[in-house]
Design an enzyme around this catalytic site. Structure first.
Site, PDB file in Angstrom:
ATOM      1  N   PHE A   1       0.495  -1.041  -0.306  1.00 48.35           N
ATOM      2  CA  PHE A   1      -0.008   0.331   0.007  1.00 48.35           C
ATOM      3  C   PHE A   1       0.745   1.221  -0.031  1.00 48.35           C
ATOM      4  O   PHE A   1       0.974   1.843   0.792  1.00 48.35           O
ATOM      5  CB  PHE A   1      -1.253  -0.069   1.086  1.00 48.35           C
ATOM      6  CG  PHE A   1      -2.461   0.409   1.059  1.00 48.35           C
ATOM      7  CD1 PHE A   1      -3.098   0.775  -0.293  1.00 48.35           C
ATOM      8  CD2 PHE A   1      -2.977   1.330   2.540  1.00 48.35           C
ATOM      9  CE1 PHE A   1      -3.945   1.077   0.130  1.00 48.35           C
ATOM     10  CE2 PHE A   1      -3.722   2.180   1.673  1.00 48.35           C
ATOM     11  CZ  PHE A   1      -4.775   2.363   0.914  1.00 48.35           C
TER      12      PHE A   1
ATOM     13  N   THR B   1       4.183  -4.585  -4.083  1.00 44.61           N
ATOM     14  CA  THR B   1       5.444  -4.567  -2.651  1.00 44.61           C
ATOM     15  C   THR B   1       6.604  -3.561  -3.532  1.00 44.61           C
ATOM     16  O   THR B   1       7.244  -3.911  -4.745  1.00 44.61           O
ATOM     17  CB  THR B   1       5.423  -5.731  -2.400  1.00 44.61           C
ATOM     18  OG1 THR B   1       6.253  -7.092  -3.120  1.00 44.61           O
ATOM     19  CG2 THR B   1       4.321  -5.810  -1.382  1.00 44.61           C
TER      20      THR B   1
ATOM     21  N   LYS C   1       8.676  -5.152 -10.171  1.00 42.43           N
ATOM     22  CA  LYS C   1       9.207  -5.816 -11.766  1.00 42.43           C
ATOM     23  C   LYS C   1      10.646  -6.725 -11.527  1.00 42.43           C
ATOM     24  O   LYS C   1      10.803  -7.744 -11.680  1.00 42.43           O
ATOM     25  CB  LYS C   1      10.389  -4.457 -11.259  1.00 42.43           C
ATOM     26  CG  LYS C   1       9.748  -3.187 -12.141  1.00 42.43           C
ATOM     27  CD  LYS C   1      10.472  -1.989 -11.794  1.00 42.43           C
ATOM     28  CE  LYS C   1       9.983  -1.109 -11.402  1.00 42.43           C
ATOM     29  NZ  LYS C   1      10.489  -0.049 -10.677  1.00 42.43           N
TER      30      LYS C   1
ATOM     31  N   VAL D   1       6.633  -1.150 -16.769  1.00 38.59           N
ATOM     32  CA  VAL D   1       7.733  -0.199 -17.705  1.00 38.59           C
ATOM     33  C   VAL D   1       6.882   0.590 -18.247  1.00 38.59           C
ATOM     34  O   VAL D   1       5.936   0.845 -18.350  1.00 38.59           O
ATOM     35  CB  VAL D   1       8.148  -1.429 -19.064  1.00 38.59           C
ATOM     36  CG1 VAL D   1       8.828  -0.682 -19.900  1.00 38.59           C
ATOM     37  CG2 VAL D   1       8.196  -2.726 -18.747  1.00 38.59           C
TER      38      VAL D   1
ATOM     39  N   ASP E   1      17.496  -0.739 -12.535  1.00 38.16           N
ATOM     40  CA  ASP E   1      15.874  -1.054 -12.679  1.00 38.16           C
ATOM     41  C   ASP E   1      15.389  -0.728 -13.764  1.00 38.16           C
ATOM     42  O   ASP E   1      14.036  -1.160 -14.456  1.00 38.16           O
ATOM     43  CB  ASP E   1      15.223   0.275 -11.897  1.00 38.16           C
ATOM     44  CG  ASP E   1      13.516   0.716 -11.481  1.00 38.16           C
ATOM     45  OD1 ASP E   1      12.763   0.141 -12.595  1.00 38.16           O
ATOM     46  OD2 ASP E   1      13.409   1.350 -13.264  1.00 38.16           O
TER      47      ASP E   1
ATOM     48  N   LYS F   1      13.468  -3.086 -16.776  1.00 35.10           N
ATOM     49  CA  LYS F   1      12.159  -3.009 -17.709  1.00 35.10           C
ATOM     50  C   LYS F   1      12.583  -3.302 -19.059  1.00 35.10           C
ATOM     51  O   LYS F   1      11.874  -3.695 -20.192  1.00 35.10           O
ATOM     52  CB  LYS F   1      12.258  -1.414 -17.507  1.00 35.10           C
ATOM     53  CG  LYS F   1      11.152  -0.991 -16.098  1.00 35.10           C
ATOM     54  CD  LYS F   1      11.662   0.646 -16.053  1.00 35.10           C
ATOM     55  CE  LYS F   1      10.827   0.851 -14.285  1.00 35.10           C
ATOM     56  NZ  LYS F   1      11.636   2.081 -14.268  1.00 35.10           N
TER      57      LYS F   1
ATOM     58  N   GLY G   1       6.128   7.923 -11.463  1.00 34.61           N
ATOM     59  CA  GLY G   1       4.867   8.805 -10.703  1.00 34.61           C
ATOM     60  C   GLY G   1       4.034   7.576  -9.730  1.00 34.61           C
ATOM     61  O   GLY G   1       3.235   6.728 -10.803  1.00 34.61           O
TER      62      GLY G   1
HETATM   63  N1  HSE Z   1      11.904   4.371  -9.696  1.00 41.48           N
HETATM   64  C1  HSE Z   1      11.826   3.988 -10.822  1.00 41.48           C
HETATM   65  C2  HSE Z   1      12.013   5.001 -12.126  1.00 41.48           C
HETATM   66  C3  HSE Z   1       9.730   3.448 -10.453  1.00 41.48           C
HETATM   67  O1  HSE Z   1      12.382   6.013 -10.991  1.00 41.48           O
HETATM   68  O2  HSE Z   1      11.753   4.824 -13.094  1.00 41.48           O
HETATM   69  C4  HSE Z   1       9.124   3.202 -12.113  1.00 41.48           C
HETATM   70  O3  HSE Z   1       9.917   2.613 -12.398  1.00 41.48           O
END
Ligand code: HSE
Length: 338
Positions: free
Chosen positions: A8, A97, A126, A153, A222, A226, A317
């Site tokens: 949450f 989460t 992810k 993504v 990250d 993606k 966001g």
């Molecule tokens: N931390 C990630 C970013 C959030 O800045 O793109 C969205 O996946």
């Protein structure tokens, strides 16, 4: 549709707010009446077959960091996600989460359990996908449930479905993109305002763009997640994050940025998949559509015969990403109807 929200945080709360405030439009336009019958956070779980009062849940979380203002009949401190997923009757589990990229847990177990229980799954996390996407697609098929992950993504930008559904008939030779909003925000601030990397990162964290562990952003992991998800979904590969060569932006200096600028280029963290898969800082010509600023993501599909197609949109966001979750929910509803 009965929904359990696992996690949450920023995205889940935005999603809950959207389905609450847009309830009549969702019913009228899409025939969806979402009812949140479970919310799990790191401290406990709220469950109610009649539906949890979203406004109270949001207010409680904001004020106390827990869901305890929902009352003892609904909220149980210490109750875990797996119990809720197994015990609470629902059609859809939304896994949101924080992404964990070494074992994918606890999200991976949440997704697997939900599928085995016959729940459709919308995953914003992810980690499970970056590590075990082919196996999870298989498990979803086996259990005859839908598995959607648009929000993993591009935030709210429909990267995956644009490529999968709108480019049918084209072959895609390679994919190149800016896939992390936080890094792009940092590089933009360093370039245009001369801000130090750590200060720009602190701002991105404050604005809710960064991961719970921001080394996933600045370390390039990250972006790699993606890239893996996009490649597997769009190109049909079976990559995991371990197959990607990853260099983040932590080594980027002001001199690197100045040297790119001197050549009319901008330094960007680029994910690429073609003959190989990699994430690394690269110089992009300032006139190229990939040269986007702030938290924007941009992804170029090099296609045949349509040529290069670049999609640009906000990549991070809460509300933006929640819009992807809603799209997934609407798709599941449509699939039901069919
Ligand atoms: N931390 C990630 C970013 C959030 O800045 O793109 C969205 O996946």
């Amino acid at each position: 549709m009965r929904i359990v929200l696992v996690g949450f945080g920023v995205v889940s709360r935005s999603f809950a707010d959207i389905i609450h405030t847009q309830a009549s439009a969702l019913s009228k336009d899409h025939g969806i009446r979402p009812r949140v019958v479970g919310i799990v956070d790191s401290r406990g779980a709220a469950t109610s077959a009649d539906g949890i009062d979203i406004q109270t849940a949001l207010r409680s979380k904001e004020a106390t960091g827990t869901l305890n203002e929902l009352g003892a009949n609904i909220y149980t401190e210490g109750k875990g996600a797996l119990d809720v997923i197994r015990e609470v009757d629902c059609e859809v589990v939304i896994e949101a989460t924080p992404s964990e990229l070494t074992r994918g847990e606890p999200g991976l177990s949440h997704v697997r359990t939900a599928m085995k229980e016959g729940r459709h799954v919308i995953c914003v996390n992810k980690g499970p996908l970056a590590l075990a996407m082919p196996a999870l697609m298989e498990l979803a098929n086996h259990n005859d449930v839908k598995f959607k992950f648009s929000g993993t993504v591009g935030g709210g930008t429909p990267v995956l479905d644009l490529a999968k559904k709108c480019l049918e008939g084209c072959s895609i030779n390679s994919i190149r993109g800016i896939l992390n909003g936080t890094c792009n925000y940092i590089l933009t601030k360093m370039t245009s305002e001369g801000v130090e990397m750590k200060d720009a990162l602190a701002e991105a964290q404050k604005l809710g763009y960064a991961e719970a562990d921001p080394t996933a952003d600045v370390g390039g992991f990250d972006s790699a997640c993606k890239l893996v998800i996009t490649s597997n979904y769009v190109l049909g590969t079976s990559l995991s994050i371990k197959d990607v060569d990853i260099t983040g932006i932590t080594g980027v200096t002001k001199e690197d940025i100045a040297s790119a600028e001197a050549d009319a280029k901008a330094l960007k963290l680029i994910g690429f998949v073609g003959d190989k898969a990699r994430v690394a800082p690269e110089q992009v010509p300032v006139t190229h559509p990939l040269n986007v600023s702030g938290t924007f993501n941009a992804i170029t599909f090099d296609t045949d015969p349509a040529g290069e197609i670049t999609l640009v949109g906000k990549g991070a966001g809460g509300r933006e990403t929640a819009s992807s979750v809603l799209r997934d929910l609407i798709e599941i509803r449509k699939d039901f109807a069919r």
